[in-house]
Design a protein around this motif. Structure first.
Motif, PDB file in Angstrom:
ATOM      1  N   GLN A  18       0.813  -1.207   0.000  1.00  0.00           N
ATOM      2  CA  GLN A  18       0.000   0.000   0.000  1.00  0.00           C
ATOM      3  C   GLN A  18       0.856   1.271   0.000  1.00  0.00           C
ATOM      4  O   GLN A  18       1.782   1.405   0.798  1.00  0.00           O
ATOM      5  CB  GLN A  18      -0.823  -0.033   1.286  1.00  0.00           C
ATOM      6  N   GLY A  47     -10.463   7.616  -2.350  1.00  0.00           N
ATOM      7  CA  GLY A  47     -10.145   7.429  -3.761  1.00  0.00           C
ATOM      8  C   GLY A  47      -9.760   5.992  -4.024  1.00  0.00           C
ATOM      9  O   GLY A  47      -9.311   5.288  -3.114  1.00  0.00           O
ATOM     10  N   GLY A  48      -9.963   5.554  -5.268  1.00  0.00           N
ATOM     11  CA  GLY A  48      -9.576   4.203  -5.648  1.00  0.00           C
ATOM     12  C   GLY A  48     -10.316   3.125  -4.877  1.00  0.00           C
ATOM     13  O   GLY A  48      -9.780   2.041  -4.644  1.00  0.00           O
TER      14      GLY A  48
END
Ligand SMILES: CC(C)(COP(=O)(O)OP(=O)(O)OC[C@H]1O[C@@H](n2cnc3c(N)ncnc32)[C@H](O)[C@@H]1OP(=O)(O)O)[C@@H](O)C(=O)NCCC(=O)NCCS
Length: 197
Positions: free
Chosen positions: A113, A186-187
């Motif tokens: 991540q 987001g995403g």
């Protein structure tokens, strides 16, 4: 009827089991992945394998029913994982470009991540919390998080954050109810945080 205990070396298997049984947006992910250890490898094991942080379990007479796993120092945790946790997993689970749940999770081992530096600086701790269904809805989540927040404040940690899937409306509602605020989205993911100092 649930009690909070600290996780120890004997709890790796139980934590992996809970991780798999909650790994599909809070529901059982067993059918999604060929290898039952994949969820634990990606989301949980490193917190028990490294030193420090607050690692808590929810336990009743049937055994382990949930956990809260965390690190005080996300940057140091990521560096430790890059040196010690991910390398052997990357050998065992080669990257593939297939569009399957297993391949997508395995790519997280190879491309861990990406975190936002300003969030890590202001909210250095992060955590994951997952409870089996029998442990939900009776205050166990709140008890675990309040214990974490108290311990982080004792250790003078400046803030704490966590990531959650955008579609996990239950967890988002829970975190916001407990006072966490959205820091970025987001995403398909949302990062929430709470300042502690
Ligand atoms: C999310 C989770 C940890 C919450 O734990 P829980 O034990 O079910 O929640 P609690 O019973 O402790 O609830 C604490 C408070 O939050 C409130 N709450 C819980 N879910 C809520 C929601 N979706 N929206 C608003 N408030 C909520 C409760 O009403 C309670 O309020 P009160 O203490 O002021 O009376 C748990 O449901 C879980 O493990 N879910 C599956 C795995 C998961 O999604 N993990 C998070 C991945 S990021």
């Amino acid at each position: 009827m649930f009690r909070i205990e600290r996780a120890g070396p004997a709890d790796m298997a139980g934590v992996y089991r809970v991780c798999r049984l909650t790994g599909d947006v809070g529901e059982d992910a067993t059918a999604l992945y060929l290898d039952p250890d994949l969820c634990g490898h990606v989301w949980a094991g490193a917190y028990l394998a490294q030193e420090g942080g607050t690692q808590l379990l929810a336990v009743d007479d049937e055994g382990l029913a949930g956990y809260l796993i965390s690190t005080d120092d996300t940057a140091a945790f990521d560096a430790w994982a890059e040196a010690h946790w991910w390398p052997p997993l990357r050998v065992r689970y080669p990257r593939s470009d297939e569009d399957t749940p297993s391949a997508r999770l395995i790519r997280r081992m190879h491309d861990p991540q990406q975190r936002t530096p300003a969030i890590v600086a202001r909210y250095p701790a992060h955590f994951h919390i997952d409870l089996l269904r029998r442990a939900r809805g009776s205050g166990m989540g709140r008890r675990l998080i309040e214990r974490l927040l108290a311990e982080l404040q004792e250790r003078r940690i400046a803030g704490v954050h966590m990531g959650v899937a955008q579609r996990n409306a239950n967890a988002l509602g829970f975190y916001e109810h407990l006072g966490f605020r959205v820091l970025e989205a987001g995403g398909g993911g949302v990062t929430l945080g709470m300042p502690l100092a």
